[in-house]
Design a protein around this motif. Structure first.
Motif, short mmCIF file in Angstrom:
data_model
loop_
_atom_site.label_atom_id
_atom_site.label_comp_id
_atom_site.label_asym_id
_atom_site.label_seq_id
_atom_site.Cartn_x
_atom_site.Cartn_y
_atom_site.Cartn_z
N ASP A 4 9.51 50.99 82.78
CA ASP A 4 8.54 50.93 81.68
C ASP A 4 7.99 52.31 81.37
OD1 ASP A 4 8.87 48.32 81.34
OD2 ASP A 4 6.91 47.69 82.08
N GLU A 5 7.69 53.05 82.44
CA GLU A 5 7.13 54.38 82.20
C GLU A 5 8.16 55.29 81.55
OE1 GLU A 5 4.34 55.89 85.54
OE2 GLU A 5 5.37 54.13 86.30
N GLN A 6 9.45 55.16 81.99
CA GLN A 6 10.52 55.93 81.37
C GLN A 6 10.59 55.62 79.89
OE1 GLN A 6 12.60 58.24 82.05
NE2 GLN A 6 12.89 58.35 84.25
N GLU A 7 10.53 54.31 79.59
CA GLU A 7 10.65 53.88 78.21
C GLU A 7 9.49 54.43 77.38
OE1 GLU A 7 13.33 52.45 77.10
OE2 GLU A 7 12.52 52.45 75.08
N GLU A 8 8.30 54.42 77.97
CA GLU A 8 7.15 54.95 77.25
C GLU A 8 7.32 56.42 76.91
OE1 GLU A 8 3.47 54.28 79.30
OE2 GLU A 8 3.85 52.12 79.28
N ARG A 9 8.07 57.10 77.76
CA ARG A 9 8.25 58.53 77.52
C ARG A 9 9.37 58.81 76.52
NH1 ARG A 9 6.84 62.12 81.91
NH2 ARG A 9 8.97 62.89 81.80
N ARG A 10 10.05 57.78 76.10
CA ARG A 10 11.11 58.00 75.11
C ARG A 10 10.47 58.44 73.79
NH1 ARG A 10 16.63 54.71 73.70
NH2 ARG A 10 17.40 56.46 72.50
N ASP A 11 11.01 59.49 73.22
CA ASP A 11 10.45 60.04 71.98
C ASP A 11 10.92 59.23 70.77
OD1 ASP A 11 9.23 61.85 70.15
OD2 ASP A 11 9.48 63.45 71.62
N PRO A 24 15.28 64.52 67.10
CA PRO A 24 15.17 63.41 68.07
C PRO A 24 13.86 63.46 68.86
CG PRO A 24 17.05 64.85 68.58
CD PRO A 24 16.26 65.52 67.50
N SER A 25 13.11 64.54 68.74
CA SER A 25 11.85 64.70 69.49
C SER A 25 10.68 64.84 68.53
CB SER A 25 11.94 65.93 70.40
OG SER A 25 13.05 65.83 71.26
N PHE A 26 10.47 63.79 67.76
CA PHE A 26 9.44 63.79 66.72
C PHE A 26 8.05 64.12 67.28
CE2 PHE A 26 6.25 61.48 64.19
CZ PHE A 26 6.53 61.95 62.91
N ARG A 27 7.74 63.54 68.46
CA ARG A 27 6.39 63.76 69.04
C ARG A 27 6.30 65.07 69.82
NH1 ARG A 27 5.19 57.68 71.05
NH2 ARG A 27 7.01 58.19 72.28
N LEU A 28 7.34 65.32 70.63
CA LEU A 28 7.27 66.48 71.53
C LEU A 28 7.47 67.80 70.79
CD1 LEU A 28 6.98 67.07 74.61
CD2 LEU A 28 9.48 67.20 74.70
N LEU A 61 15.19 64.31 80.33
CA LEU A 61 16.31 64.67 81.22
C LEU A 61 17.68 64.23 80.70
CD1 LEU A 61 14.70 63.66 84.65
CD2 LEU A 61 14.53 65.86 83.45
N ILE A 62 17.77 63.74 79.50
CA ILE A 62 19.07 63.36 78.96
C ILE A 62 19.36 64.21 77.72
CG2 ILE A 62 20.42 61.52 77.87
CD1 ILE A 62 18.94 59.55 79.67
N ALA A 63 20.46 64.95 77.79
CA ALA A 63 20.83 65.80 76.65
C ALA A 63 21.95 65.14 75.87
CB ALA A 63 21.27 67.17 77.15
N MET A 64 21.73 64.95 74.59
CA MET A 64 22.78 64.37 73.74
C MET A 64 22.80 65.17 72.45
SD MET A 64 22.78 60.24 73.78
CE MET A 64 21.31 59.89 72.85
N SER A 65 23.95 65.21 71.79
CA SER A 65 23.98 65.88 70.50
C SER A 65 23.16 65.03 69.51
CB SER A 65 25.40 66.06 70.01
OG SER A 65 25.98 64.82 69.76
N LYS A 66 22.53 65.71 68.56
CA LYS A 66 21.56 65.07 67.67
C LYS A 66 22.09 63.80 67.01
CE LYS A 66 19.88 68.36 64.83
NZ LYS A 66 19.00 68.90 63.78
N GLN A 67 23.32 63.89 66.49
CA GLN A 67 23.85 62.81 65.67
C GLN A 67 24.08 61.53 66.48
OE1 GLN A 67 23.40 63.77 62.64
NE2 GLN A 67 24.04 61.84 61.75
N LYS A 68 24.08 61.67 67.84
CA LYS A 68 24.27 60.49 68.70
C LYS A 68 23.07 59.54 68.66
CE LYS A 68 28.03 61.45 71.43
NZ LYS A 68 29.02 60.61 72.02
#
Ligand code: ZN
Ligand code: ZN
Length: 165
Positions: A4-11, A24-28, A61-68
Motif C-alpha cells: 500500500d505504501e509503495q502504491e501511495e508513492r506511485r506518481d 511520468p513524475s507529475f508530482r515529484l 526505483l523503477i526506470a522505464m522509458s517515458k512512452q511505456k
C-alpha cells in the motif's frame, strides 16, 4: 514497506490527448509539466476523463522509458483514454482511405483494434485478422500507417506477434 505504501508513492503521469507521455513524475518533478504537448500541440491531462482517477506514473526505483507509461484503458473504471479512441478513429479513417479493402475487411480491421490493446480471449483472433488483412497483396501503405497509429498502444504480446521484438 507494505504494498500500500509503495502504491501511495506511485506518481501521476501527464500525457497529451494524442498519447505523447509528457512527464511520468507529475508530482515529484513539476518543472517538466506543460499545458500543451511540445510534439503535437494538443492539451495535456493527468487523469481519466470519465472517473477522474489519476493516470499511474513513475514508481520509486523503477526506470522505464517515458512512452511505456502509456496505457490504453483506465485501470480504475475501464474507460478508453482519449488517445485510445483517437487511434481507433484513425484506424477507421485509414481503412476508408484504403480503397482496395472490401467492406468486410474494413469492418474486421476496425473491430479487431480494441482487442490488440488488451490481452484477452479475443486477442489471438484479432491478431490473425489484422495480419490477414494487412499482409495481403502489397498493402504496405496500410500496414505502415497502422503500425504508426497502433504500435505504442498495443498490448505487449500482440505487438510482438505483429511487429516482432
Ligand atoms: Zn502530443
Ligand atoms: Zn477512469
Amino acid at each position: 514497506m507494505s504494498d500500500d505504501e509503495q502504491e501511495e508513492r506511485r506518481d501521476i503521469a501527464q500525457i497529451c490527448l494524442t498519447g505523447h507521455v509528457i512527464n511520468p513524475s507529475f508530482r515529484l518533478r513539476p518543472q517538466f509539466n506543460t499545458n500543451f504537448c511540445e510534439t503535437c500541440g494538443r492539451a495535456t491531462t493527468n487523469h481519466c476523463g470519465s472517473c477522474k482517477a489519476p493516470i499511474p506514473g513513475a514508481m520509486p526505483l523503477i526506470a522505464m522509458s517515458k512512452q511505456k507509461y502509456l496505457k490504453a484503458y483506465c485501470g480504475n473504471c475501464g474507460t478508453a483514454y482519449p488517445w485510445t479512441r483517437l487511434a481507433i478513429d484513425e484506424t477507421r479513417k485509414l481503412a476508408i482511405e484504403t480503397v482496395e479493402l472490401s467492406d468486410d475487411e474494413r469492418n474486421a480491421l476496425v473491430e479487431s483494434v480494441p482487442s490488440l490493446f488488451r490481452e484477452g480471449p479475443g486477442t489471438p483472433v484479432a491478431i490473425a485478422r489484422f495480419q490477414r488483412i494487412t499482409l495481403k497483396g502489397s498493402r504496405k501503405l496500410l500496414s505502415d500507417g497502422l503500425k504508426h497509429i497502433l504500435y505504442t498502444l498495443a498490448a505487449e504480446g500482440a505487438r510482438r506477434q505483429i511487429w516482432g521484438p
